[in-house]
Motif scaffolding. Structure first.
Motif, mmCIF file in Angstrom:
data_model
loop_
_atom_site.group_PDB
_atom_site.id
_atom_site.type_symbol
_atom_site.label_atom_id
_atom_site.label_comp_id
_atom_site.label_asym_id
_atom_site.label_seq_id
_atom_site.Cartn_x
_atom_site.Cartn_y
_atom_site.Cartn_z
ATOM 1 N N SER A 391 15.340 -41.362 36.113
ATOM 2 C CA SER A 391 15.387 -42.088 37.385
ATOM 3 C C SER A 391 16.791 -42.142 37.972
ATOM 4 O O SER A 391 16.974 -42.640 39.081
ATOM 5 C CB SER A 391 14.871 -43.517 37.186
ATOM 6 O OG SER A 391 15.630 -44.181 36.184
ATOM 7 N N SER A 392 17.789 -41.638 37.230
ATOM 8 C CA SER A 392 19.160 -41.614 37.729
ATOM 9 C C SER A 392 19.836 -40.341 37.231
ATOM 10 O O SER A 392 19.433 -39.776 36.200
ATOM 11 C CB SER A 392 19.944 -42.842 37.250
ATOM 12 O OG SER A 392 20.186 -42.759 35.858
ATOM 13 N N PRO A 393 20.872 -39.860 37.928
ATOM 14 C CA PRO A 393 21.557 -38.651 37.483
ATOM 15 C C PRO A 393 22.125 -38.765 36.063
ATOM 16 O O PRO A 393 22.052 -37.820 35.278
ATOM 17 C CB PRO A 393 22.680 -38.487 38.510
ATOM 18 C CG PRO A 393 22.155 -39.141 39.740
ATOM 19 C CD PRO A 393 21.355 -40.317 39.241
ATOM 20 N N GLY A 394 22.684 -39.928 35.718
ATOM 21 C CA GLY A 394 23.251 -40.107 34.381
ATOM 22 C C GLY A 394 22.208 -39.971 33.283
ATOM 23 O O GLY A 394 22.470 -39.373 32.232
ATOM 24 N N ARG A 395 21.031 -40.495 33.506
ATOM 25 C CA ARG A 395 19.968 -40.390 32.506
ATOM 26 C C ARG A 395 19.478 -38.948 32.372
ATOM 27 O O ARG A 395 19.114 -38.510 31.278
ATOM 28 C CB ARG A 395 18.814 -41.315 32.878
ATOM 29 C CG ARG A 395 19.141 -42.795 32.702
ATOM 30 C CD ARG A 395 17.909 -43.654 32.942
ATOM 31 N NE ARG A 395 18.168 -45.051 32.671
ATOM 32 C CZ ARG A 395 17.246 -46.009 32.712
ATOM 33 N NH1 ARG A 395 15.991 -45.687 33.031
ATOM 34 N NH2 ARG A 395 17.556 -47.254 32.441
ATOM 35 N N ILE A 396 19.467 -38.217 33.473
ATOM 36 C CA ILE A 396 19.068 -36.812 33.412
ATOM 37 C C ILE A 396 20.025 -36.036 32.515
ATOM 38 O O ILE A 396 19.614 -35.236 31.665
ATOM 39 C CB ILE A 396 19.026 -36.203 34.829
ATOM 40 C CG1 ILE A 396 17.883 -36.837 35.637
ATOM 41 C CG2 ILE A 396 18.846 -34.689 34.768
ATOM 42 C CD1 ILE A 396 17.823 -36.374 37.077
ATOM 43 N N VAL A 397 21.323 -36.276 32.677
ATOM 44 C CA VAL A 397 22.324 -35.600 31.837
ATOM 45 C C VAL A 397 22.155 -36.003 30.382
ATOM 46 O O VAL A 397 22.232 -35.160 29.466
ATOM 47 C CB VAL A 397 23.748 -35.928 32.330
ATOM 48 C CG1 VAL A 397 24.793 -35.298 31.412
ATOM 49 C CG2 VAL A 397 23.939 -35.432 33.753
ATOM 50 N N LEU A 398 21.921 -37.277 30.119
ATOM 51 C CA LEU A 398 21.791 -37.766 28.749
ATOM 52 C C LEU A 398 20.606 -37.128 28.039
ATOM 53 O O LEU A 398 20.726 -36.684 26.890
ATOM 54 C CB LEU A 398 21.646 -39.289 28.757
ATOM 55 C CG LEU A 398 21.452 -39.953 27.380
ATOM 56 C CD1 LEU A 398 22.660 -39.685 26.489
ATOM 57 C CD2 LEU A 398 21.206 -41.444 27.533
ATOM 58 N N VAL A 399 19.467 -37.064 28.698
ATOM 59 C CA VAL A 399 18.278 -36.472 28.084
ATOM 60 C C VAL A 399 18.532 -35.012 27.735
ATOM 61 O O VAL A 399 18.217 -34.544 26.629
ATOM 62 C CB VAL A 399 17.060 -36.610 29.018
ATOM 63 C CG1 VAL A 399 15.894 -35.761 28.499
ATOM 64 C CG2 VAL A 399 16.632 -38.061 29.133
ATOM 65 N N THR A 400 19.134 -34.261 28.653
ATOM 66 C CA THR A 400 19.403 -32.839 28.415
ATOM 67 C C THR A 400 20.366 -32.643 27.246
ATOM 68 O O THR A 400 20.178 -31.754 26.404
ATOM 69 C CB THR A 400 19.970 -32.188 29.685
ATOM 70 O OG1 THR A 400 19.018 -32.315 30.746
ATOM 71 C CG2 THR A 400 20.267 -30.715 29.462
ATOM 72 N N THR A 401 21.390 -33.472 27.166
ATOM 73 C CA THR A 401 22.374 -33.354 26.084
ATOM 74 C C THR A 401 21.752 -33.648 24.730
ATOM 75 O O THR A 401 21.985 -32.920 23.749
ATOM 76 C CB THR A 401 23.555 -34.310 26.334
ATOM 77 O OG1 THR A 401 24.117 -34.048 27.625
ATOM 78 C CG2 THR A 401 24.629 -34.136 25.270
#
Length: 445
Positions: A391-401
Motif C-alpha cells: 500500500s506504500s512505496p516503502g512496503r513494496i521495496v521491503l517485500v521485494t528485498t
C-alpha cells in the motif's frame, strides 16, 4: 634473461593473468561495454520520457514496459534454452545443425507471436480499464512492441549460443539501447505516450534486421535436431521477470498516479544494479554449457560473474546513497523529488536479484530444476506479499528485498553452486543430458 644480439639484460614485461587475456574475457569485455552503453541509452530513454511526459503519463509508459518485460522473460526462456542447446551442438562440431535449430525455433516462435498479438488486441478494453490508460492506442502500440520484442530475444539466443557475441553486443548497445532515446524525442513530441512506445517499436525493428541471417548462411537439407525443451527456462525466467517487474504493476494499481510515477523513477535508478552486469549472464550460459559438454570445471567463470555482479550492484547502491538528493530532481525534474529515498534500497534489492539471475543461468546450463522451483515459489510469494502489503512505496521495496534475500539463502542451503559454497570447494562433476547427434530432418518426418 639476456639479449642474444648484445648480451644486455632484457626485462620481461609483466603479464596479465590468463583469465583476463582469454577469448572469453575479451568477449565478456565487449559485451559488458556494449551492454553498459545500451543501458545508458535505455536509461536516457526513461529520463527523457519522464521529462517530456507528466508523472501520470510516465507511469503509463512504466506500466506498459514493466508488463512487456514480464512477457519478454518467457521469450528469454526460449532464448536461454536455444542458446544452451546451440552451444552444446557447437561444442560437438555440429555447426549446421546449430543454425538449423535456430531457424526451426524462429518458425515456431512466429506462430506464438501471431497468437499473442491476437489475444492482446482482443484484450484492449479490459487492459485500458485495469491499467487506467489514456487511450486504446497506448495498449495497442505497446502490444506491437511486446510481440516484436519476443522475436528479437529468440534471435539473440541463436547468436548467443553460437558465441557470436559481436552481433549480440551490437543489438544490446544499439536497438536495445541508444536507438531508443534517438527515436523517442521526435515521436514523443508528436504523439506523447503513444509516440514514446512507438520509439520502442522502431528500435526493435532495427534489432530484428541486425540479427537476420543472410541467405548464404542457410545450408540446404540440414538435419534439424530436436527443438529445445523450454519449459524449465520459461518457468525460471518468467518467474524472474515477475520478481523484477511486478512491483511496477502493483504500484500502478495500488498507488495514486503521481506516487506511482515517483516509484517508477526510483525503480529506474535502482535497477541500474540489476541491468548493469546482465550481459555477463548472457556470456555465462553458453560458456558453462560448452564447458560441461567438454567435461571441464565451471567454477572459475561462474565465480567471476557472481563477484562482478555483486561488486557492480554494491557500487551502484553506494553511489546512489552517497549522492545528494538533487540527483533525482536533476535527472528527472522537480516533480520527482520524493523518489530519492527509495532509490538506494531498491538498488540493494536489485543487486540480490541480479545474483539470482546468474544462479538461474548456471542452473539452466546444468539442467538442474531445484532453483527453478525455488524462484517460481519466490515470485508467487512476492506477488501475494505485494498485494497484501504493497500500500506504500516503502512496503513494496521491503517485500521485494525480503523475497530476494530468502531466495538466495535457500539456494545456498540446497545447492553446491551457491556463491559461498562454490567459493569454498569444487562441486562434483555432473554432465547434462547429451543432445542427439542425428535425428530425421523436419522434411523427412
Amino acid at each position: 634473461m639476456s639479449d642474444s644480439r648484445g648480451g644486455a639484460p632484457v626485462r620481461s614485461r609483466p603479464r596479465l593473468p590468463a583469465v583476463l587475456t582469454s577469448a572469453g574475457a575479451r568477449s565478456g569485455l565487449v559485451l559488458l561495454v556494449c551492454s553498459l552503453a545500451g543501458h545508458v541509452g535505455n536509461y536516457l530513454y526513461y529520463v527523457l520520457a519522464a521529462r517530456l511526459l507528466t508523472p501520470a503519463e510516465f507511469a503509463e509508459v512504466s506500466a506498459i514496459t514493466g508488463l512487456a518485460t514480464i512477457a519478454f522473460m518467457p521469450a528469454t526462456g526460449v532464448q536461454a534454452a536455444l542458446a544452451r542447446d546451440t552451444a552444446a551442438l557447437e561444442a560437438r562440431g555440429l555447426d549446421d545443425q546449430a543454425r538449423a535449430l535456430g531457424r526451426a525455433v524462429a518458425r515456431r516462435m512466429a506462430v506464438v507471436q501471431a497468437a499473442v498479438l491476437a489475444v492482446l488486441v482482443l484484450a484492449t478494453p479490459a487492459a485500458v480499464a485495469v491499467l487506467d490508460l489514456g487511450s486504446a492506442w497506448v495498449w495497442l502500440v505497446g502490444a506491437a512492441w511486446l510481440v516484436l520484442g519476443m522475436g528479437l530475444y529468440v534471435g539473440l539466443g541463436s547468436r548467443q549460443g553460437r558465441e557470436q557475441f559481436g552481433r549480440v553486443a551490437a543489438v544490446l548497445g544499439g536497438p536495445m539501447g541508444v536507438f531508443r532515446p534517438l527515436f523517442l524525442v521526435p515521436l514523443a513530441l508528436v504523439a506523447g505516450v503513444v509516440g514514446a512506445l512507438g520509439a520502442m517499436v522502431a528500435a526493435t525493428v532495427v534489432g530484428l534486421a541486425v540479427l537476420a541471417e543472410r541467405r548464404r548462411d542457410r545450408p540446404v537439407d540440414t538435419v534439424v535436431p530436436p527443438l529445445p525443451d523450454v519449459r524449465t527456462a520459461l518457468v525460471a525466467l518468467g518467474a524472474f521477470a515477475s520478481l523484477t517487474n511486478i512491483d511496477l504493476l502493483v504500484g500502478k494499481v495500488t498507488l495514486g498516479p503521481t506516487e506511482a510515477g515517483l516509484y517508477a523513477s526510483a525503480a529506474l535508478l535502482g535497477k541500474v544494479a540489476l541491468y548493469g552486469p546482465s550481459a555477463l549472464a548472457l556470456l555465462l550460459l553458453p560458456k558453462v554449457t560448452a564447458r560441461l559438454e567438454s567435461g571441464l570445471s565451471v567454477r572459475r567463470p561462474a565465480l567471476l560473474v557472481m563477484a562482478a555482479t555483486v561488486l557492480t550492484g554494491g557500487v551502484v547502491a553506494a553511489a546512489i546513497a552517497l549522492a545528494p538528493a538533487s540527483l533525482v530532481t536533476g535527472v528527472f525534474g522537480a516533480a520527482y523529488a520524493g523518489a530519492y529515498s527509495l532509490a538506494a534500497p531498491l538498488a540493494v534489492a536489485m543487486t540480490l536479484l541480479a545474483l539470482v539471475h546468474v544462479h538461474i543461468m548456471v542452473s539452466l546450463a546444468r539442467r538442474d530444476r531445484v532453483l527453478i522451483g525455488v524462484v517460481a515459489l519466490a515470485a508467487a510469494a512476492q506477488a501475494a506479499g505485494l498485494l497484501l502489503l504493497g500500500s506504500s512505496p516503502g512496503r513494496i521495496v521491503l517485500v521485494t528485498t525480503v523475497v530476494a534475500a530468502t531466495t538466495l539463502a535457500v539456494h545456498e542451503l540446497t545447492s553446491p553452486y551457491g556463491l559461498v559454497r562454490l567459493a569454498l570447494r569444487e562441486p562434483a562433476a555432473r554432465r547434462p543430458t547429451p543432445v542427439p547427434d542425428r535425428v530425421p530432418s523436419e522434411e523427412t518426418r
